[in-house]
Scaffold this motif. Structure first.
Motif, short mmCIF file in Angstrom:
data_model
loop_
_atom_site.label_atom_id
_atom_site.label_comp_id
_atom_site.label_asym_id
_atom_site.label_seq_id
_atom_site.Cartn_x
_atom_site.Cartn_y
_atom_site.Cartn_z
N ASP A 24 -17.25 15.33 -85.68
CA ASP A 24 -16.78 16.43 -86.52
C ASP A 24 -17.41 17.76 -86.08
O ASP A 24 -16.76 18.81 -86.13
CB ASP A 24 -17.02 16.16 -88.00
CG ASP A 24 -18.49 16.00 -88.37
OD1 ASP A 24 -19.25 15.39 -87.59
OD2 ASP A 24 -18.88 16.49 -89.44
N LEU A 25 -18.65 17.73 -85.59
CA LEU A 25 -19.27 18.96 -85.09
C LEU A 25 -18.63 19.38 -83.77
O LEU A 25 -18.37 20.57 -83.54
CB LEU A 25 -20.78 18.77 -84.91
CG LEU A 25 -21.58 18.48 -86.18
CD1 LEU A 25 -23.07 18.43 -85.86
CD2 LEU A 25 -21.30 19.47 -87.28
N GLU A 27 -15.61 18.74 -82.81
CA GLU A 27 -14.28 19.26 -83.14
C GLU A 27 -14.36 20.68 -83.69
O GLU A 27 -13.51 21.52 -83.38
CB GLU A 27 -13.57 18.33 -84.12
CG GLU A 27 -13.16 17.01 -83.49
CD GLU A 27 -12.65 15.99 -84.50
OE1 GLU A 27 -12.42 16.34 -85.68
OE2 GLU A 27 -12.48 14.82 -84.08
N GLY A 28 -15.39 20.96 -84.49
CA GLY A 28 -15.59 22.32 -85.02
C GLY A 28 -15.87 23.32 -83.92
O GLY A 28 -15.40 24.47 -83.97
N GLU A 31 -12.61 23.86 -82.06
CA GLU A 31 -11.71 24.67 -82.88
C GLU A 31 -12.02 26.16 -82.71
O GLU A 31 -11.10 26.97 -82.56
CB GLU A 31 -11.84 24.27 -84.35
CG GLU A 31 -10.97 25.07 -85.28
CD GLU A 31 -11.16 24.70 -86.75
OE1 GLU A 31 -10.18 24.86 -87.51
OE2 GLU A 31 -12.26 24.27 -87.13
N ALA A 32 -13.29 26.50 -82.69
CA ALA A 32 -13.67 27.90 -82.50
C ALA A 32 -13.17 28.41 -81.15
O ALA A 32 -12.71 29.56 -81.03
CB ALA A 32 -15.19 28.06 -82.60
N ARG A 102 -20.33 29.23 -82.74
CA ARG A 102 -20.08 28.16 -83.72
C ARG A 102 -21.12 27.05 -83.56
O ARG A 102 -21.64 26.54 -84.56
CB ARG A 102 -18.67 27.59 -83.54
CG ARG A 102 -18.33 26.47 -84.49
CD ARG A 102 -18.28 26.93 -85.94
NE ARG A 102 -17.82 25.82 -86.77
CZ ARG A 102 -18.29 25.55 -87.97
NH1 ARG A 102 -19.20 26.34 -88.53
NH2 ARG A 102 -17.84 24.52 -88.65
N LEU A 106 -23.95 25.60 -86.26
CA LEU A 106 -24.07 24.18 -86.58
C LEU A 106 -25.41 23.59 -86.11
O LEU A 106 -25.62 22.39 -86.23
CB LEU A 106 -22.92 23.40 -85.94
CG LEU A 106 -21.52 23.76 -86.43
CD1 LEU A 106 -20.46 23.09 -85.57
CD2 LEU A 106 -21.35 23.38 -87.90
#
Length: 163
Positions: A24-25, A27-28, A31-32, A102, A106
């Motif tokens: 999930d990190l 993917e984040g 995404e950025a 990003r 995180l």
């Protein structure tokens, strides 16, 4: 975290913990990169996520300056499409910055490995071909850079303003 804090605390990380970054990190972070602006709003850059340890060890040999990549949990290969936009270098560079900020938010570290070499076409072709062949990337893509992703072994101090 606000953007200015991310800019202040962002540091290049070249030593990573032996701890996987959760999907999930990752993917984040991706995404950025995909939300970053592009010249004429054209999709000229593509991002390739690599989590296979053997592939990371292979990519580490792209240049003599990426030994730290074999310690990373993952890598993001930033490719460009000159056939889509003449701004592919700028688009990939901006995408890289957005992903780095990003990741900083995180608390994930990033190392930057330059692949494309504007001043030395022969060296650039050598590096790009190594990555292209390692990951079966089509010939119409250029390889701009590789971001190594992982949890930092050490957290360097934030930068001080000096202007």
């Amino acid at each position: 975290m606000d953007v200015l804090k991310a800019i202040h605390t962002r540091r290049e990380i070249t030593s990573f913990k032996d701890k996987p970054v959760p999907n999930d990190l990752l993917e984040g972070i991706l995404e950025a990169g995909y939300l970053a602006p592009t010249g004429n709003n054209l999709p000229s850059r593509e991002l390739i996520l690599v989590t296979n340890k053997q592939k990371l060890e292979t990519l580490e040999k792209t240049t003599p300056y990426m030994e730290w990549l074999k310690e990373a949990s993952a890598a993001i290969v930033i490719t460009g499409r000159p056939d889509v936009s003449k701004y592919w270098i700028q688009d990939g560079s901006i995408s890289s910055s957005f992903m780095w900020l990003r990741a900083t938010e995180l608390e994930v570290g990033v190392g930057f490995g330059a692949v494309y070499n504007f001043e030395d076409a022969e060296e650039s072709a050598k590096r790009e071909d190594w990555v292209r062949n390692s990951l079966n990337i089509p010939n119409d893509r250029r390889i701009l850079a590789i971001l190594g992703i992982g949890f930092p072994e050490n957290k360097p101090e934030a930068k001080e303003l000096s202007f």
